[in-house]
Scaffold this active site. Structure first.
Site, mmCIF file in Angstrom:
data_model
loop_
_atom_site.group_PDB
_atom_site.id
_atom_site.type_symbol
_atom_site.label_atom_id
_atom_site.label_comp_id
_atom_site.label_asym_id
_atom_site.label_seq_id
_atom_site.Cartn_x
_atom_site.Cartn_y
_atom_site.Cartn_z
ATOM 1 N N CYS A 15 0.866 -1.188 0.000
ATOM 2 C CA CYS A 15 0.000 0.000 0.000
ATOM 3 C C CYS A 15 0.907 1.244 0.000
ATOM 4 C CB CYS A 15 -0.947 -0.060 1.199
ATOM 5 S SG CYS A 15 -2.196 1.225 1.272
ATOM 6 N N ASP A 46 -8.801 -3.684 -7.681
ATOM 7 C CA ASP A 46 -8.423 -2.551 -6.829
ATOM 8 C C ASP A 46 -9.138 -1.283 -7.287
ATOM 9 O OD1 ASP A 46 -7.127 -0.574 -5.324
ATOM 10 O OD2 ASP A 46 -5.204 -1.605 -5.421
ATOM 11 N N HIS A 104 -7.512 -4.308 -3.465
ATOM 12 C CA HIS A 104 -6.459 -3.594 -2.757
ATOM 13 C C HIS A 104 -6.261 -4.235 -1.382
ATOM 14 C CE1 HIS A 104 -3.877 -0.070 -2.211
ATOM 15 N NE2 HIS A 104 -4.301 -0.044 -0.965
#
Length: 222
Positions: A100, A155, A187
């Site tokens: 991330c 995502d 994600h």
């Protein structure tokens, strides 16, 4: 800045900087750091929010993440790299991995210190993104090592056009990279503490990551 360090039981095959998600060096990141140590890496996860919200067990989210600067992150990258190389005794190669926000930091690390390679999982802010004040797309030419990118096809935070922008910039700059999209993953698919965890994608990405690190960190790896 504190660093969460886990040493392998035997000789380290290399050093590894492990960069956090926006939730800090939490239990999940500490677990991931330990997993890499079990694969014989001297693994170190720096506390990237130490200027604005120090603490390993906090779950700060977006505000401290947006308060970081690339200058500050670069200083933290250098400090962790130097510790691995000089105090930790990591040899022969040092690599980086991030998830991330940490995927962006792993890409920044590839521009900042002489890594054997870097691995970026769903790194937001490499390409232009509204969450990040500064992106890295204009600095791709500064990358000094091969990078493995791992993306989730579902995502909603990082759009396909942003992934395409990253890979095309790498290609245009003649940089060595691999880009893997897991089409049914969202994600954060690697994090088993999140609702978006995808066990199949996580295990497959783990195997790919280990192979990439092994190939690049060994003596003579490129």
């Amino acid at each position: 800045m504190r660093i969460y360090v886990v040493r392998p039981k035997g000789a380290a095959r290399g050093g590894l900087l492990v960069f956090q998600e926006i939730f800090g060096v939490n239990e999940h990141i500490r677990d991931v750091t330990s997993r890499f140590a079990r694969e014989d890496y001297l693994a170190a996860a720096p506390e990237l929010f130490h200027r604005t919200g120090p603490g390993f067990d906090m779950t700060p989210g977006r505000t401290p993440a947006q308060a970081t600067t690339d200058e500050g992150l670069a200083a933290d990258i250098r400090a962790t790299f130097d510790w691995l190389q000089n105090s930790g005794g990591a040899k022969p190669g040092i690599a980086a991995i991030g998830y991330c926000m940490g995927g962006r930091v792993a890409t920044l690390a590839a521009m900042t210190v002489p890594l054997a390679c870097s691995v970026a999982y769903y790194g937001g802010g490499i390409a232009p993104h509204p969450f990040y004040r500064v992106n890295l797309i204009g600095r791709i030419s500064e990358i000094q090592c091969p990078i493995l990118f791992c993306w989730g096809g579902l995502d909603g935070f990082i759009k396909p056009e942003q992934v395409h922008m990253v890979t095309e910039a790498m290609r245009a700059a003649n940089k060595s990279f691999a880009s893997a999209e897991f089409s049914d993953a969202d994600h954060g698919f690697f994090c088993d503490a999140r609702a978006s965890y995808n066990a199949n994608a996580a295990s497959e990405a783990w195997a790919l990551t280990l192979a990439y690190l092994e190939n690049r960190c060994k003596p003579g790896g490129k």
